[in-house]
Design an enzyme around this catalytic site. Structure first.
Site, PDB file in Angstrom:
ATOM      1  N   CYS A 100       0.813  -1.225   0.000  1.00 21.73           N
ATOM      2  CA  CYS A 100       0.000   0.000   0.000  1.00 21.73           C
ATOM      3  C   CYS A 100       0.846   1.275   0.000  1.00 21.73           C
ATOM      4  CB  CYS A 100      -0.935   0.000   1.202  1.00 21.73           C
ATOM      5  SG  CYS A 100      -1.916  -1.498   1.295  1.00 21.73           S
ATOM      6  N   HIS A 236      -3.661   6.972   2.577  1.00 24.78           N
ATOM      7  CA  HIS A 236      -4.066   5.667   2.047  1.00 24.78           C
ATOM      8  C   HIS A 236      -5.437   5.321   2.618  1.00 24.78           C
ATOM      9  CE1 HIS A 236      -4.330   1.527   1.107  1.00 24.78           C
ATOM     10  NE2 HIS A 236      -4.017   1.089   2.317  1.00 24.78           N
ATOM     11  N   ASN A 266     -10.298  -0.416  -0.366  1.00 21.25           N
ATOM     12  CA  ASN A 266      -8.846  -0.282  -0.203  1.00 21.25           C
ATOM     13  C   ASN A 266      -8.182  -0.762  -1.497  1.00 21.25           C
ATOM     14  OD1 ASN A 266      -6.143  -0.703   0.389  1.00 21.25           O
ATOM     15  ND2 ASN A 266      -6.515  -1.526   2.433  1.00 21.25           N
TER      16      ASN A 266
HETATM   17  O1  UT7 Z   1      -4.037  -1.637   3.313  1.00 20.20           O
HETATM   18  C1  UT7 Z   1      -3.471  -2.407   4.305  1.00 20.20           C
HETATM   19  C2  UT7 Z   1      -3.847  -1.867   5.568  1.00 20.20           C
HETATM   20  N1  UT7 Z   1      -4.968  -2.604   6.117  1.00 20.20           N
HETATM   21  C3  UT7 Z   1      -5.621  -2.079   7.104  1.00 20.20           C
HETATM   22  O2  UT7 Z   1      -5.347  -0.969   7.481  1.00 20.20           O
HETATM   23  C4  UT7 Z   1      -6.689  -2.889   7.811  1.00 20.20           C
HETATM   24  C5  UT7 Z   1      -6.683  -2.522   9.254  1.00 20.20           C
HETATM   25  N2  UT7 Z   1      -7.668  -3.269  10.037  1.00 20.20           N
HETATM   26  C6  UT7 Z   1      -8.993  -2.999   9.988  1.00 20.20           C
HETATM   27  O3  UT7 Z   1      -9.408  -2.095   9.270  1.00 20.20           O
HETATM   28  C7  UT7 Z   1      -9.921  -3.784  10.869  1.00 20.20           C
HETATM   29  O4  UT7 Z   1      -9.172  -4.571  11.757  1.00 20.20           O
HETATM   30  C8  UT7 Z   1     -10.904  -4.680  10.074  1.00 20.20           C
HETATM   31  C9  UT7 Z   1     -11.917  -3.800   9.357  1.00 20.20           C
HETATM   32  C10 UT7 Z   1     -10.129  -5.509   9.057  1.00 20.20           C
HETATM   33  C11 UT7 Z   1     -11.667  -5.617  11.004  1.00 20.20           C
HETATM   34  O5  UT7 Z   1     -12.340  -4.883  12.009  1.00 20.20           O
HETATM   35  P1  UT7 Z   1     -12.295  -5.402  13.521  1.00 20.20           P
HETATM   36  O6  UT7 Z   1     -13.105  -4.472  14.305  1.00 20.20           O
HETATM   37  O7  UT7 Z   1     -10.843  -5.550  13.879  1.00 20.20           O
HETATM   38  O8  UT7 Z   1     -13.057  -6.793  13.415  1.00 20.20           O
HETATM   39  P2  UT7 Z   1     -12.566  -8.245  13.825  1.00 20.20           P
HETATM   40  O9  UT7 Z   1     -11.547  -8.748  12.831  1.00 20.20           O
HETATM   41  O10 UT7 Z   1     -12.146  -8.227  15.268  1.00 20.20           O
HETATM   42  O11 UT7 Z   1     -13.871  -9.084  13.691  1.00 20.20           O
HETATM   43  C12 UT7 Z   1     -14.991  -8.861  14.551  1.00 20.20           C
HETATM   44  C13 UT7 Z   1     -16.095  -9.828  14.228  1.00 20.20           C
HETATM   45  C14 UT7 Z   1     -15.656 -11.286  14.201  1.00 20.20           C
HETATM   46  O12 UT7 Z   1     -16.711 -12.041  14.735  1.00 20.20           O
HETATM   47  P3  UT7 Z   1     -16.668 -12.567  16.262  1.00 20.20           P
HETATM   48  O13 UT7 Z   1     -15.420 -13.394  16.359  1.00 20.20           O
HETATM   49  O14 UT7 Z   1     -16.602 -11.319  17.102  1.00 20.20           O
HETATM   50  O15 UT7 Z   1     -17.932 -13.331  16.377  1.00 20.20           O
HETATM   51  C15 UT7 Z   1     -15.504 -11.611  12.749  1.00 20.20           C
HETATM   52  O16 UT7 Z   1     -15.720 -12.971  12.463  1.00 20.20           O
HETATM   53  O17 UT7 Z   1     -16.595  -9.560  12.893  1.00 20.20           O
HETATM   54  C16 UT7 Z   1     -16.617 -10.803  12.149  1.00 20.20           C
HETATM   55  N3  UT7 Z   1     -16.399 -10.466  10.733  1.00 20.20           N
HETATM   56  C17 UT7 Z   1     -17.389 -10.155   9.886  1.00 20.20           C
HETATM   57  N4  UT7 Z   1     -18.728 -10.104  10.044  1.00 20.20           N
HETATM   58  C18 UT7 Z   1     -19.460  -9.742   8.953  1.00 20.20           C
HETATM   59  C19 UT7 Z   1     -15.201 -10.375  10.077  1.00 20.20           C
HETATM   60  N5  UT7 Z   1     -15.412 -10.020   8.809  1.00 20.20           N
HETATM   61  C20 UT7 Z   1     -16.755  -9.880   8.651  1.00 20.20           C
HETATM   62  C21 UT7 Z   1     -17.574  -9.531   7.577  1.00 20.20           C
HETATM   63  N6  UT7 Z   1     -18.901  -9.456   7.765  1.00 20.20           N
HETATM   64  N7  UT7 Z   1     -17.081  -9.205   6.352  1.00 20.20           N
END
Ligand code: UT7
Length: 309
Positions: A100, A236, A266
């Protein structure tokens, strides 16, 4: 960007996700995904528009650098494909892999070549077809990314790039990975993990909200400016919450942080140049404005620059 628009609702029809989850966690509402388009074809379109916008011909380009992790071929590079399509036969062309941060690293390389007098005119791009390296069974990553390309012409001038900061932290690289292609060599055993993107979202999030404000503070200081002097921060586009957190940590108003992630997702290396192009065409950028560009992501890598528009 590619023609096909895929909304969060479209995704919710093919996997267990929802518009509510995606938009509230990330700010993304839709993204463009390539069908007919390739990394090279989108790059060529962006490059032609950049040349037109800069008012120069392909013959004037000395250097073409494409920041990409999703070139169509291992070789030739996307930059060589762009060179051939433009007929920029005087240029030297190569790709760089900084995920990125790819466009930002390309900018710094172009600047160094121009400052040392090696080349006068560079065409730099960020271009990605991320949809082909996503695991479409992994809802935690595939909903975040999109495809597209952006380009800019960089030339020697009195003003322009005022300061630059970049860095890499390979020791933390495992938080965002995509393994290379499978090995066909009969003498070696392939690793079992597939060649798709894998991300520890929370670790990348923590990296972004600490490293990016520090890098921006550093580069703004090196330009002899304060955060208040900056008119626009083009970051970004990974997640609206990252952008809001960076704004808060810099004590800068969120209005100074334009976004495109709602309709692009992204787009990795392509996100900074696509955003820059959008705000330029909207007339938001005025001559003399001080602008911060900042890219961050896989590697881990980051790069920030202060420009005078
Ligand atoms: O360009 C490279 C740079 N990348 C980034 O900057 C990404 C940085 N990270 C993020 O933006 C965030 O960490 C994410 C958006 C990727 C994820 O958000 P989060 O608040 O960290 O969510 P999580 O991974 O902790 O997931 C929370 C819950 C999980 O369920 P449980 O275990 O709490 O029951 C996941 O299984 O959300 C669930 N989940 C989803 N639910 C519906 C994960 N993906 C999805 C989805 N739809 N697409």
């Amino acid at each position: 960007m590619p023609e096909m628009v895929v909304t969060n609702d479209d995704l919710s029809k093919i996997m267990d996700t929802s518009d509510e989850w995606i938009s509230s966690r990330t700010g993304i509402r839709e993204r463009r995904l390539a069908r007919e388009e390739t990394t090279a074809s989108m790059s060529v379109t962006a490059a032609k528009r950049a040349l037109e916008n800069a008012g120069i011909t392909a013959q004037e380009i000395d250097l073409i650098i494409v920041g990409t992790i999703t070139g169509d071929y291992v070789t030739p590079s996307t930059a060589c494909e762009v060179q051939a399509a433009l007929g920029a036969d005087k240029a030297v062309a190569f790709d760089i892999n900084a995920a990125c941060s790819g466009f930002m690293f390309a900018l710094h390389i172009a600047d160094a070549y121009i400052k040392t007098g090696v080349y006068k005119t560079a065409l730099i791009l960020g271009a990605e077809t991320l949809s082909k390296i996503m695991d479409w069974n992994d809802r935690s990553t595939c909903v975040l990314f999109g495809d597209g390309a952006g380009a800019a012409v960089v030339r020697s001038d009195e003003t322009g790039l005022l300061a630059y900061d970049q860095g890499s932290d390979g020791a933390r690289g495992t938080v965002l990975t995509c393994r290379s292609r499978e090995n066909n060599n009969p003498f070696v055993k392939n690793p079992t993990e597939p060649s798709y993107t894998h991300m520890d979202g929370q670790e990348v999030y923590k990296f972004a909200v600490t490293t990016v404000p520090a890098s921006i503070k550093k580069v703004v200081g090196e330009a002899g400016l304060t955060i208040e002097d900056i008119d626009c921060f083009a970051l970004h586009q990974a997640n609206i919450r990252i952008i809001q957190s960076v704004a808060k940590r810099l004590k800068a108003p969120e209005e100074k942080f334009p976004t495109s992630l709602d309709h692009c997702g992204n787009v990795s290396a392509a996100s900074v140049p696509i955003l820059l192009d959008e705000i330029n065409r909207k007339g938001i950028l005025k001559p003399g404005m001080k602008i911060v560009l900042s890219g961050f992501g896989g590697g881990l890598t980051w790069g920030s620059a202060v420009l005078e528009w």
